[in-house]
Design an enzyme around this catalytic site. Structure first.
Site, mmCIF file in Angstrom:
data_model
loop_
_atom_site.group_PDB
_atom_site.id
_atom_site.type_symbol
_atom_site.label_atom_id
_atom_site.label_comp_id
_atom_site.label_asym_id
_atom_site.label_seq_id
_atom_site.Cartn_x
_atom_site.Cartn_y
_atom_site.Cartn_z
ATOM 1 N N SER A 580 1.011 -1.094 -0.246
ATOM 2 C CA SER A 580 0.155 -0.039 -0.148
ATOM 3 C C SER A 580 0.981 1.101 -0.033
ATOM 4 O O SER A 580 1.663 1.366 -0.969
ATOM 5 C CB SER A 580 -0.937 0.249 1.031
ATOM 6 N N HIS A 698 -8.025 -4.916 -1.122
ATOM 7 C CA HIS A 698 -6.726 -4.183 -0.842
ATOM 8 C C HIS A 698 -6.028 -4.991 0.265
ATOM 9 O O HIS A 698 -4.916 -5.007 0.296
ATOM 10 C CB HIS A 698 -7.093 -2.852 -0.236
#
Length: 724
Positions: A580, A698
């Site tokens: 991320s 995610h």
């Protein structure tokens, strides 16, 4: 290129490790000093390169892989399939895969508890099971009650793609509101289950991506954050600005839910609520990224409720918790290391707020009202401490916890006498402690049991200096007795942003990859506490955001140079890894200092910092990164944007990019564009691979099996590249 000077590490303290014996020890690992293997010349699937150039604030910005932004395009779908198949062909043939996979599975499939949430004598908690892919939500009546399954997402879909998101019991413990999520994306539908009967109510609320459920004390309903579906009028990037605070009556039609706080119209903001323990007062928090908060108060018993501003326009964070007849506010306003203030909602003027816990040299990470007191968690030198204060601010107890670990998941209620928390360290995973709020006694409630002897693992906290002379701490974890050969295969794992600290990470039994596998193989794990996190308070965070973001990359590169200078490793045996915002970190390090790394594992990253705000949840991160719409911020973003600094002919490290098919937070277009650029540009003949995980958002796929597969690919890839 911006490189930090070579500064030796300054050792400060060794971390204590337990000696409790475990079974199933692996065979003696091979020497880590084997020569690095050369990869054969690589022929990638063809990738079209276009002549696209934007003019932004008078600067020409090439974007040759703009076409890869559109995942709905058949051409992009075909390209993704070819890239994933190419990656699989490489990864599936890596040596040692079977042994690595077996050990990762051994340390990933385990029985382990989560932190319980107490509601009027009922306890609720998540438990992992050795034989199941997903955690199960349990409940019981009192400590001695029989355990009962409340929600088991393992049976929600045949392929495991449907997962349990956040959940919250009502104050009376009769109901639990929970998110059900497809493909483990952030998008969710909110449901309610009756605890005693185990029956789901007909309530189903779509648009619950940011739900943040707040039950009313009577349990008859709850406040939540609602966002409309994506449409022409509500584009993905602007969607957070359409979020509303609504109230749902249990059993009612969600379409008729009343709007209690309107949409802000600002896609850079988040909206959540906090209700007082008596249900009379409601606070609305409007969070502007991770740097400021506006607060509003409403008397819900008034015949004509109106919102009264408590805080507006302050350049500070305010996080509100309800406790008894007060609201308690954790803030960095006038206190970079944070302090705790109390608000009497009957006299809410700022001048009437009372300080109950003052700022100190340690950073306050959280405050939890429990048992009529306040449980306060601190960070000092990137490790956790916990203290209990009376509601007037008198120190009552400092908890006796094992040294040098991290505390998270503190759970308590103002009307419950006990609080619970999870403690972990590099040698321990998921010890759940029960805390007597009145007496300060700490007792073990439960723990994970794993086939690992933690006495075989050592860790130390060291210090080094970054490019500008700033001192940074770093954890270095390795096998007991490991020597500095100058060729130890080493992973440098980092994050550096969004006020998130990097704390002692459990090497086994984690919800992510078990680092113990890497360490048992003879590898070293290094975790620096980069600027951008909150290890040293808000000033540390702000020193790594917006126009100062380059400091984070300088800190990381300096960590790599320090590890090399101290003979832990060498550039041929050093890998960069992050996810991320950490994916942005390692991609920036790769483009700014490719000569320092043999390999890079880059997970769900941001890399196109000029256009990131146009996709996914990008606009909510503008307060952290800035926006190309602003000339000064554009200059800073372009200066480090990894995608724009992939240089043709540069000898880049081997690259494994981990992407997913359903990431609605960081758009996978970033991963696609980075891989395309590096495949075209690199002269090193080292592979650049794109691995795409199916039915995953995610945070991954919420299945142990896929966690094992991902860890096997990453560790096998690094084992080959670093010469293990």
């Amino acid at each position: 290129m911006r490189l930090a000077p070579v500064i030796p590490l300054l050792a400060t303290a060794a971390l204590a490790c337990g000696s409790r014996a475990r079974s199933s020890q692996p065979a003696e690992p091979p020497s880590p000093a084997h020569p690095v293997v050369k990869d054969p010349a690589t022929t990638y699937p063809p990738t079209r390169r276009d002549d696209v150039v934007d003019q932004i604030h008078g600067v020409a910005v090439p974007d040759p892989y703009r076409w890869l932004e559109d995942a709905s395009s058949p051409e992009v779908q075909s390209w993704m399939k070819a890239q994933h198949q190419f990656a699989r062909a490489y990864l599936d043939e890596l040596p040692r895969r079977a042994a690595i996979a077996a050990r990762i599975a051994e340390l990933s499939y385990f029985d382990g508890p989560g932190v319980p949430d107490a509601r009027r004598g009922r306890l609720f908690w998540i438990r992992k099971h050795k034989e199941r892919e997903k955690g199960v939500l349990y409940w019981k009546q009192g400590e001695r009650g029989a355990e009962k399954v409340l929600l088991d997402p393992n049976g929600w879909s045949t392929d495991g793609s449907t997962s349990l998101g956040s959940w919250k019991p009502s104050p009376d413990g009769r109901h639990v509101a929970f998110q059900r999520k497809a493909n483990n994306s952030d998008e969710a539908v909110l449901h309610v289950v009756d605890v005693a009967g185990g029956r789901e109510l007909p309530d189903a609320i779509a648009g619950a991506k940011y739900a943040n459920v707040e039950w009313t004390p009577d349990g008859k309903g709850f406040y939540y954050t609602w966002v409309p579906p994506v449409s022409e009028k509500v584009p993905v990037a602007d969607r957070p600005g359409f979020a509303e605070l609504r109230y749902h009556v249990l059993g009612g039609d969600a379409a008729a839910d009343a709007v209690v706080f309107p949409a802000t119209g600002n896609p850079q903001s988040f909206l959540r609520s906090v209700v007082s323990d008596d249900g009379r007062w409601l606070v609305a928090e409007v969070q502007h990224g991770w740097i400021s908060t506006d607060l509003y108060l409403q008397d819900r018993r008034s015949a004509h409720p109106v919102w009264k501003p408590l805080v507006e326009g302050a350049h500070a964070v305010f996080e509100v918790k309800a406790g008894g007849d007060r609201f308690y506010v954790l803030t960095n306003d006038g206190a970079p290391h944070f302090r705790v203030l109390a608000i009497d909602p009957r006299r809410p003027a700022r001048a009437s707020w009372k300080q109950v816990v003052a700022e100190s040299d340690a950073t306050i990470e959280s405050v939890e009202p429990a048992g009529g007191r306040l449980v306060v968690s601190y960070l000092r030198s990137a490790t956790s401490e916990v203290a209990i204060y009376g509601k007037s601010g008198r120190l009552a107890h400092r908890l006796e916890l094992p040294p040098l670990g991290k505390v998270e998941g503190v759970s308590g209620r103002f009307d419950e006498g006990s609080a619970y928390l999870e403690f972990s360290s590099f040698s321990e995973r998921a010890i759940i402690f029960k805390v007597s709020v009145e007496g300060g006694a700490v007792e073990e409630w439960a723990r994970a049991r794993l086939p690992l002897d933690p006495s075989r693992i050592e860790a130390e906290q060291v210090r080094y200096r970054s490019k500008d002379g700033t001192e940074v701490t770093m954890f270095v974890v390795h096998r007991k007795g490991a020597t500095r050969t100058g060729a130890n295969p080493t992973i440098l794992f980092g994050y550096g942003g969004f006020n998130q600290p990097m704390l002692p990470t459990p090497v086994a039994g984690s919800w992510e990859w078990p680092w113990a596998v890497w360490i048992e193989m003879g590898g070293v794990l290094a975790i620096p506490n980069l600027r951008g996190g909150n290890e040293q308070g808000e000033a540390w965070h702000q020193a790594g955001m917006l126009l100062a973001k380059q400091n984070v990359f300088d800190d990381y590169v300096a960590a790599a140079r320090a590890l090399i200078a101290e003979k832990w490793t060498s550039p041929e045996h050093l890998a960069a890894m992050g996810r991320s915002n950490g994916g942005l970190l390692v991609a920036a390090a790769m483009t700014q200092a490719p000569e320092l790394f043999r390999a890079v594992v880059c997970g769900v990253p941001l890399v196109d910092m000029v256009r990131y705000h146009l996709f996914g949840s990008g606009k909510t991160w503008i307060p952290e990164y800035g926006s190309a719409d602003d000339p000064a911020q554009f200059k800073a973003l372009l200066a480090y944007s990894p995608y724009h600094h992939v240089s043709h002919g540069a000898a880049y490290p081997a690259l494994l990019v981990l992407s997913t098919d359903s990431d609605d937070r960081v758009d996978p277009m970033h991963a696609r564009k980075l891989v395309a650029a590096v495949q075209d540009a690199s002269s090193s003949q080292r592979p650049a691979l794109l691995r795409i995980e199916r039915h995953a958002g995610h945070s991954g796929a919420d299945m142990v099996r896929q966690t094992v597969e991902g860890g096997t690919d990453a560790f096998s890839f690094l084992a080959r590249q670093l010469g293990m």
